[in-house]
Motif scaffolding. Structure first.
Motif, PDB file in Angstrom:
ATOM      1  N   ALA A 128       0.822  -1.209   0.000  1.00 40.82           N
ATOM      2  CA  ALA A 128       0.000   0.000   0.000  1.00 40.82           C
ATOM      3  C   ALA A 128       0.861   1.266   0.000  1.00 40.82           C
ATOM      4  O   ALA A 128       0.567   2.239  -0.703  1.00 40.82           O
ATOM      5  N   LEU A 129       1.953   1.232   0.763  1.00 42.27           N
ATOM      6  CA  LEU A 129       2.859   2.386   0.820  1.00 42.27           C
ATOM      7  C   LEU A 129       3.568   2.594  -0.504  1.00 42.27           C
ATOM      8  O   LEU A 129       3.768   3.736  -0.944  1.00 42.27           O
ATOM      9  N   GLN A 130       3.956   1.514  -1.160  1.00 36.79           N
ATOM     10  CA  GLN A 130       4.611   1.635  -2.460  1.00 36.79           C
ATOM     11  C   GLN A 130       3.681   2.251  -3.506  1.00 36.79           C
ATOM     12  O   GLN A 130       4.112   3.008  -4.376  1.00 36.79           O
ATOM     13  N   LEU A 131       2.393   1.935  -3.391  1.00 34.45           N
ATOM     14  CA  LEU A 131       1.414   2.491  -4.326  1.00 34.45           C
ATOM     15  C   LEU A 131       1.038   3.931  -3.981  1.00 34.45           C
ATOM     16  O   LEU A 131       0.412   4.622  -4.789  1.00 34.45           O
TER      17      LEU A 131
ATOM     18  N   LYS B 289      -4.127   6.918  -1.225  1.00 31.60           N
ATOM     19  CA  LYS B 289      -4.681   8.073  -0.500  1.00 31.60           C
ATOM     20  C   LYS B 289      -6.169   7.851  -0.235  1.00 31.60           C
ATOM     21  O   LYS B 289      -6.846   7.186  -1.028  1.00 31.60           O
ATOM     22  N   PRO B 290      -6.677   8.390   0.869  1.00 28.92           N
ATOM     23  CA  PRO B 290      -8.098   8.223   1.195  1.00 28.92           C
ATOM     24  C   PRO B 290      -9.005   8.596   0.027  1.00 28.92           C
ATOM     25  O   PRO B 290      -8.771   9.601  -0.658  1.00 28.92           O
ATOM     26  N   GLY B 291     -10.015   7.755  -0.188  1.00 34.89           N
ATOM     27  CA  GLY B 291     -11.004   8.034  -1.226  1.00 34.89           C
ATOM     28  C   GLY B 291     -10.677   7.473  -2.599  1.00 34.89           C
ATOM     29  O   GLY B 291     -11.536   7.472  -3.488  1.00 34.89           O
TER      30      GLY B 291
ATOM     31  N   ARG C 197      -8.468  -0.591   5.480  1.00 34.91           N
ATOM     32  CA  ARG C 197      -8.438   0.026   6.814  1.00 34.91           C
ATOM     33  C   ARG C 197      -7.238   0.955   6.965  1.00 34.91           C
ATOM     34  O   ARG C 197      -7.339   2.022   7.556  1.00 34.91           O
ATOM     35  N   LEU C 198      -6.099   0.517   6.421  1.00 31.73           N
ATOM     36  CA  LEU C 198      -4.872   1.311   6.514  1.00 31.73           C
ATOM     37  C   LEU C 198      -4.974   2.615   5.721  1.00 31.73           C
ATOM     38  O   LEU C 198      -4.596   3.684   6.204  1.00 31.73           O
ATOM     39  N   SER C 199      -5.486   2.511   4.484  1.00 34.46           N
ATOM     40  CA  SER C 199      -5.405   3.625   3.538  1.00 34.46           C
ATOM     41  C   SER C 199      -6.697   4.425   3.377  1.00 34.46           C
ATOM     42  O   SER C 199      -6.700   5.465   2.719  1.00 34.46           O
ATOM     43  N   LYS C 200      -7.811   3.903   3.943  1.00 35.45           N
ATOM     44  CA  LYS C 200      -9.125   4.539   3.782  1.00 35.45           C
ATOM     45  C   LYS C 200      -9.502   4.689   2.302  1.00 35.45           C
ATOM     46  O   LYS C 200     -10.092   5.690   1.881  1.00 35.45           O
ATOM     47  N   THR C 201      -9.150   3.664   1.541  1.00 34.39           N
ATOM     48  CA  THR C 201      -9.515   3.631   0.125  1.00 34.39           C
ATOM     49  C   THR C 201     -10.723   2.726  -0.075  1.00 34.39           C
ATOM     50  O   THR C 201     -11.101   1.961   0.810  1.00 34.39           O
TER      51      THR C 201
ATOM     52  N   THR D  41     -17.900   0.206   1.590  1.00 35.35           N
ATOM     53  CA  THR D  41     -16.817   0.835   0.816  1.00 35.35           C
ATOM     54  C   THR D  41     -16.008  -0.161  -0.019  1.00 35.35           C
ATOM     55  O   THR D  41     -15.300   0.244  -0.938  1.00 35.35           O
ATOM     56  N   CYS D  42     -16.103  -1.436   0.299  1.00 33.24           N
ATOM     57  CA  CYS D  42     -15.347  -2.454  -0.444  1.00 33.24           C
ATOM     58  C   CYS D  42     -16.302  -3.503  -0.983  1.00 33.24           C
ATOM     59  O   CYS D  42     -17.253  -3.895  -0.306  1.00 33.24           O
TER      60      CYS D  42
END
Length: 346
Positions: free
Chosen positions: A93-96, A99-101, A120-124, A151-152
């Motif tokens: 997720a960090l490599q990508l 961002k939220p949304g 949960r980590l990224s709020k995507t 959301t998912c």
């Protein structure tokens, strides 16, 4: 993190396959593979049927042994398996740069363990793409339990031909999933198509390394065991995987076999010589207990006929994975981060 119990394991074997048909499904699945006289071209031609049968047969075993996230991870000393799995998902997720949304696609999402963790980590908002109906039904239940069903979501589809418009997603990832594709270039081209220009695709791939010798009988046996036990048409070399990413049109940002620097071997949890109470079900003793429980439950009719055979080919796969890891001819975590150019090449 939920973890299935023994009765969940027994009742779940076969997935959406009728319980009386599980044994014949095992027969058909095994016949696709070299160990039982099958060949690579037949597996590639029939990959949808082969992979679907595989996941119907093994998903309850995976959930019983691993929890919700069916993948390996590099591991630090003193770190638990579950901690390393979460960190492996967070790293992606960090490599990508999520961002939220943002709208994200998880290609070959299993029952959605990584999807839920990354959301949960990224709020995507993450869509899991999967061609196996049983895994999607499990994923929906687990999404509701986690409170992420708004959301998912999931879409049932083949990643070789996704029913998704061009330029739909802000990021795409695949975790030990696109190794099931019969044609890596074709699969990556579909991912390229649904990804927005300028955005990234990240993956962990199962690959044979440059140390693999296709003429070495022992190497051939290890590769065949991994293919049988994991529903794979073929296992590509890391170099072939990288070339396929480029042929699909991506710019490679960086790539590396993350197994190389792992302080604790990635295959340790399934190594028969290793014992840990925290991953007891994966140890030799744990597998022995599971084997006998499955045999007993199959005998009294709680588990369908063929359950023991599924357990047997998964154990054979574990042997192949450990041998492949020890000899450094196989990796479960060849990582790459690739970007879709802002403008298409002429």
């Amino acid at each position: 993190m939920s973890k299935a119990g023994t009765l969940d394991l027994a009742s779940g074997v076969g997935g959406k396959i009728q319980k009386d048909d599980v044994l014949s499904a095992v027969d058909k699945y095994e016949k696709y593979h070299v160990c039982y006289g099958g060949d690579q071209e037949d597996r590639k031609a029939n990959y949808t049927d082969m992979v679907n049968k595989y996941y119907d047969l093994v998903t309850s075993f995976y959930e019983y042994g691993w929890g919700e996230s069916f993948h390996f991870a590099p591991r630090w000393k003193g770190e638990s398996l579950q901690e390393s799995i979460k960190r492996h998902e967070h790293f992606l997720a960090l490599q990508l740069g999520l961002k939220p949304g943002q709208k994200v696609l998880d290609v070959g999402c299993g029952i959605g363990g990584p999807l839920r963790e990354i959301a949960r980590l990224s709020k995507t908002s993450i869509t899991g793409l999967n061609n196996n109906e049983y895994q999607i039904s499990r994923g929906k239940v687990l999404n509701r339990i986690a409170g992420l069903d708004k959301t998912c979501d999931f879409v049932k589809a083949d990643f070789m031909k996704m029913p998704i418009p061009d330029n739909s997603y802000d990021a795409v990832y695949a975790i030990e999933a696109t190794c099931h594709a019969p044609d890596a270039v074709g699969c990556y081209k579909e991912i390229y198509r649904v990804l927005k220009p300028g955005q990234c695709f990240a993956a962990y791939e199962w690959c044979m390394t440059d140390a693999y010798d296709p003429n070495n009988k022992e190497h051939q046996k290890i590769k065949a065991e991994i293919e049988l036990g994991n529903g794979l048409p073929d296992i590509r070399l890391t170099s072939q995987c990288l070339e396929a990413v480029k042929k699909a049109g991506f710019e490679v940002v960086w790539e590396k076999d993350l197994a190389v620097d792992s302080p604790v071997p990635w295959y340790l949890p399934i190594d028969a010589s290793y014992f840990s109470l925290s991953t007891f079900r994966l140890t030799a003793l744990g597998r022995f207990c599971t084997r006998n429980l499955v045999a007993a439950l199959e005998k009294v009719g709680v588990a369908p006929k063929g359950s023991q055979r599924v357990q047997a080919f998964l154990e054979k796969a574990a042997e192949g994975l450990v041998d492949g890891g020890r000899k450094e001819i196989f990796t479960s975590m060849y990582f790459f981060l690739a970007r879709k150019p802002l403008t298409e090449a002429e």
